[in-house]
Motif scaffolding. Sequence first.
Motif, PDB file in Angstrom:
ATOM      1  N   UNK A  37       0.847  13.149  13.086  1.00 27.59           N
ATOM      2  CA  UNK A  37      -0.021  12.111  12.513  1.00 27.59           C
ATOM      3  C   UNK A  37       0.310  10.712  13.022  1.00 27.59           C
ATOM      4  N   UNK A  74       0.850  -1.183   0.000  1.00 23.41           N
ATOM      5  CA  UNK A  74       0.000   0.000   0.000  1.00 23.41           C
ATOM      6  C   UNK A  74       0.888   1.236   0.000  1.00 23.41           C
ATOM      7  N   UNK A  75       0.265   2.411  -0.108  1.00 25.47           N
ATOM      8  CA  UNK A  75       1.063   3.637  -0.076  1.00 25.47           C
ATOM      9  C   UNK A  75       0.778   4.358   1.236  1.00 25.47           C
ATOM     10  N   UNK A  79       6.282  13.542   5.926  1.00 30.08           N
ATOM     11  CA  UNK A  79       5.147  13.983   5.116  1.00 30.08           C
ATOM     12  C   UNK A  79       5.268  13.577   3.651  1.00 30.08           C
ATOM     13  N   UNK A  80       6.030  12.513   3.379  1.00 31.53           N
ATOM     14  CA  UNK A  80       6.023  11.928   2.038  1.00 31.53           C
ATOM     15  C   UNK A  80       5.336  10.583   2.122  1.00 31.53           C
ATOM     16  N   UNK A  81       4.700  10.213   1.022  1.00 29.96           N
ATOM     17  CA  UNK A  81       4.091   8.889   0.949  1.00 29.96           C
ATOM     18  C   UNK A  81       4.895   8.033  -0.014  1.00 29.96           C
ATOM     19  N   UNK A  82       5.126   6.777   0.368  1.00 24.73           N
ATOM     20  CA  UNK A  82       5.704   5.825  -0.574  1.00 24.73           C
ATOM     21  C   UNK A  82       5.213   4.430  -0.214  1.00 24.73           C
ATOM     22  N   UNK A  83       5.552   3.460  -1.055  1.00 25.17           N
ATOM     23  CA  UNK A  83       4.942   2.138  -0.926  1.00 25.17           C
ATOM     24  C   UNK A  83       5.515   1.369   0.276  1.00 25.17           C
ATOM     25  N   UNK A  90      12.664   6.281   3.617  1.00 28.98           N
ATOM     26  CA  UNK A  90      11.346   6.261   2.978  1.00 28.98           C
ATOM     27  C   UNK A  90      10.363   5.562   3.916  1.00 28.98           C
ATOM     28  N   UNK A 145       1.966   7.466   4.209  1.00 31.32           N
ATOM     29  CA  UNK A 145       2.710   8.608   4.713  1.00 31.32           C
ATOM     30  C   UNK A 145       3.800   8.083   5.658  1.00 31.32           C
ATOM     31  N   UNK A 161      10.457  15.925   5.309  1.00 36.55           N
ATOM     32  CA  UNK A 161      10.258  15.284   4.008  1.00 36.55           C
ATOM     33  C   UNK A 161       9.892  13.813   4.168  1.00 36.55           C
ATOM     34  N   UNK A 169      -2.683   8.075  13.585  1.00 37.72           N
ATOM     35  CA  UNK A 169      -2.800   6.769  12.906  1.00 37.72           C
ATOM     36  C   UNK A 169      -2.755   5.625  13.914  1.00 37.72           C
TER      37      UNK A 169
END
Lengths: 191, 579
Positions: free
Chosen positions: B35, B5-6, B166-170, B134, B8, B163, B39
């Motif tokens: 966050x 999934x992707x 607040x970045x989204x990756x898999x 990441x 944050x 960064x 979550x």
Amino acid sequence: MITKNIMIVGVGGQGTLLTSRIIGKAALAEGCDVKISEVHGMAQRGGSVVTFVRFGEKVNEPVVEEGMADVIIAFERLEALRYSHFLKKDGILVVNDCRIDPMTVVIGAKSYPENIIEGLKEKHSIYTIDGQAKALELGNSKVLNSVVLGFAAKFIGFDKSVWLDTVSTTVPAKTIETNQKAFICGYEAEH
Amino acid sequence: MAKKTIMLGNEAIARGAFEAGVKLSSAYPGTPSTEISEYLAKYDEVYTEWAPNEKVAAEVAIGASISGVRSLACMKHVGLNVASDPLYTFAYTGVGGGSVFVVADDPGLASSQNEQDTRMVARSAHVPVLEPADSQEAKDFVKFGYEISEKYDTPVILRTTTKLAHSQSTVELCDRTEVEDKEYSRNLSKYVMMPASAIVRHLVVEDREIRMANDACDFSVNKIEIKDKKLGFITCGIAYQYVKEVCPDASVLKFGLVNPISRKLVDKFMSEVETVYVFEELEPVIEEQVRAWGYDVKGKELFTKQGEYSSNMLRRVLYGADDAVFEKQEAPARPPILCPGCPHRSVFSVLNKLKIHASGDIGCYTLGAVAPLSVIDTTICMGASISALHGMEKARGKEFIKDWVAVIGDSTFLHTGINSLINMVYNKSTGTVMILDNRTTGMTGHQEHAATGKTLKGDDTYAIDLAELCRAVGVKNVIEISSFDVNGLEKVIKESVNGDALTVIIAKAPCVLLKGQKFPNKCKVDPDLCKKCGACMKIGCPAMTRTEDKKVKIDPTMCNGCGLCQNYCKFGAIQTVEM
């Protein structure tokens, strides 16, 4: 697959974050590696906001930098101007044709630049839409983002069905239908 | 196959804590860490809470760890300053159940008051630090953090940056592993840090750090990629991504454990690669150690200690040019501003009218520093508004603060403001403190706190009454008033600053962005009555602009109908209408 670089720029509160999430999820659904970079906190309070979506076979950095953007989706004219230098040579600029005065203009310290679109046209491929008017035609000013995204979707790629599926899994459940309608409205608007 | 999934970065950290079997988390909101708790609160298996401040959050996590469960505390970098008292000694006691503190740094100052580097604090406290690059690593490193926390008997910091957070990756998801509670047994030499025990534990700390630094060459979180032997980078965190972007063929030593760093890996890397750059955001933490070991590397003489790094920055240093094709265009700045209908604007419009200086604090109200409101004179840290005002009075006499107030939010007041107010009472201050009570922790995105009546999990709880709290510590004059009662505010502020008794004015109105509020009214300008004087524009409301004939216009899509502008039009040109 070469990495595709998308930027979404606008004014805090315009919902640019949701737009970048829809693009990212659509790319993921298409089997791409995806990175999205968002802006939270102080920058959201009516300030200039920029989010990035990158997708391809393998994506490293999460941001799009100057000279890298394939597509910039600008939700406001001045923000289109501010970030236009992020475009690559043949990059595409999609602009929601509206004006929101920054506080520096409101208090008279600066003036809002004239003829922004005309000036940008000299250097870039630009496509404009009055997203607010389209959204109001649909009876809901809050679907502005979906209208603008639909309008920009053709330059990003993916099938219409992928976009509509992604919109339905990203927006709040109660608003799926209106957002899909808004997306189609933008998608089918004349470019 | 694991579910992909992707996520944050902050969501992945929460997921990592969940999968690692964490049972308790305590935190105070702070960008870019907020966050994580939100979550994590979604998982029923984990007890999560908002604490009034980071010191409390850290101590809650410490207690949980001593009792034998895996615990988490989350904070932003400046929050670690508040929590550093427990952290330094937690490093001595070590853990029962594993314990991780997530500390989020903010290079580039997206939403902070300084750019401090948590790795420096951690080095001084002798606490190991993991730094992911990441979302997948964020999740994996949290789990690894609990392993080394228990193996080496130490708290572990997971450092993130804006960064990353607040970045989204898999991310590939795994199941939660339940971890059995450790048996608690009384252990004075480990948990009672009186000098006789602490002096012994200090040696344990030193020994542990050396052992970990030795073992770190085999840690999965560190990696060496040998490719081009002429060019190499030693890097960590998000900076690694810029290296991969610009120099995919270069050799890389990527530290996942950034404190202590493995000298063996540095020795190996330096023996194989000719020219080596150390590429790390903020302080030269890795670089100085590598240099101290006698290696000639390139680093901070080329790369700034300020702000976020980028691939174009690296290109400019390596190749003298970046990827930009077009020139940057001149465009008027668009700084963040108070929202239309914000109750802080109303209070500030009164302070501005009375020409009163405000000793400020941390929150949205910092935005009252800039034109046109121009009210806030100082912003230092959480709680400082009240104590700094007290300091001014004691230094310069009570006349000096006759045109001053302290301004602080409700959540910030409960964080550390209350201590400062106690000091004012105790040491006979005559100042005026304004609590801008908007019923939430606003700037970080609307988190509950001890005076809202709701917990992080959304359950009902006791709501502390701020007025009663102030009275209980001995403040005689406590005034509660609506933030939008500008005439009433003007009167009480004048009386209070000119009086000789410590006064707390609690200005109350909910943040306009709080969910569930309705704004049926809109303000509207009658162009026939507008005299173009611009008095209403002095409140700095973004919904207000001028038309081409210089008359004022209010954008109905932005206006929340607070009616503040009406108070500043003496021609009656602005009406509030129901839409």
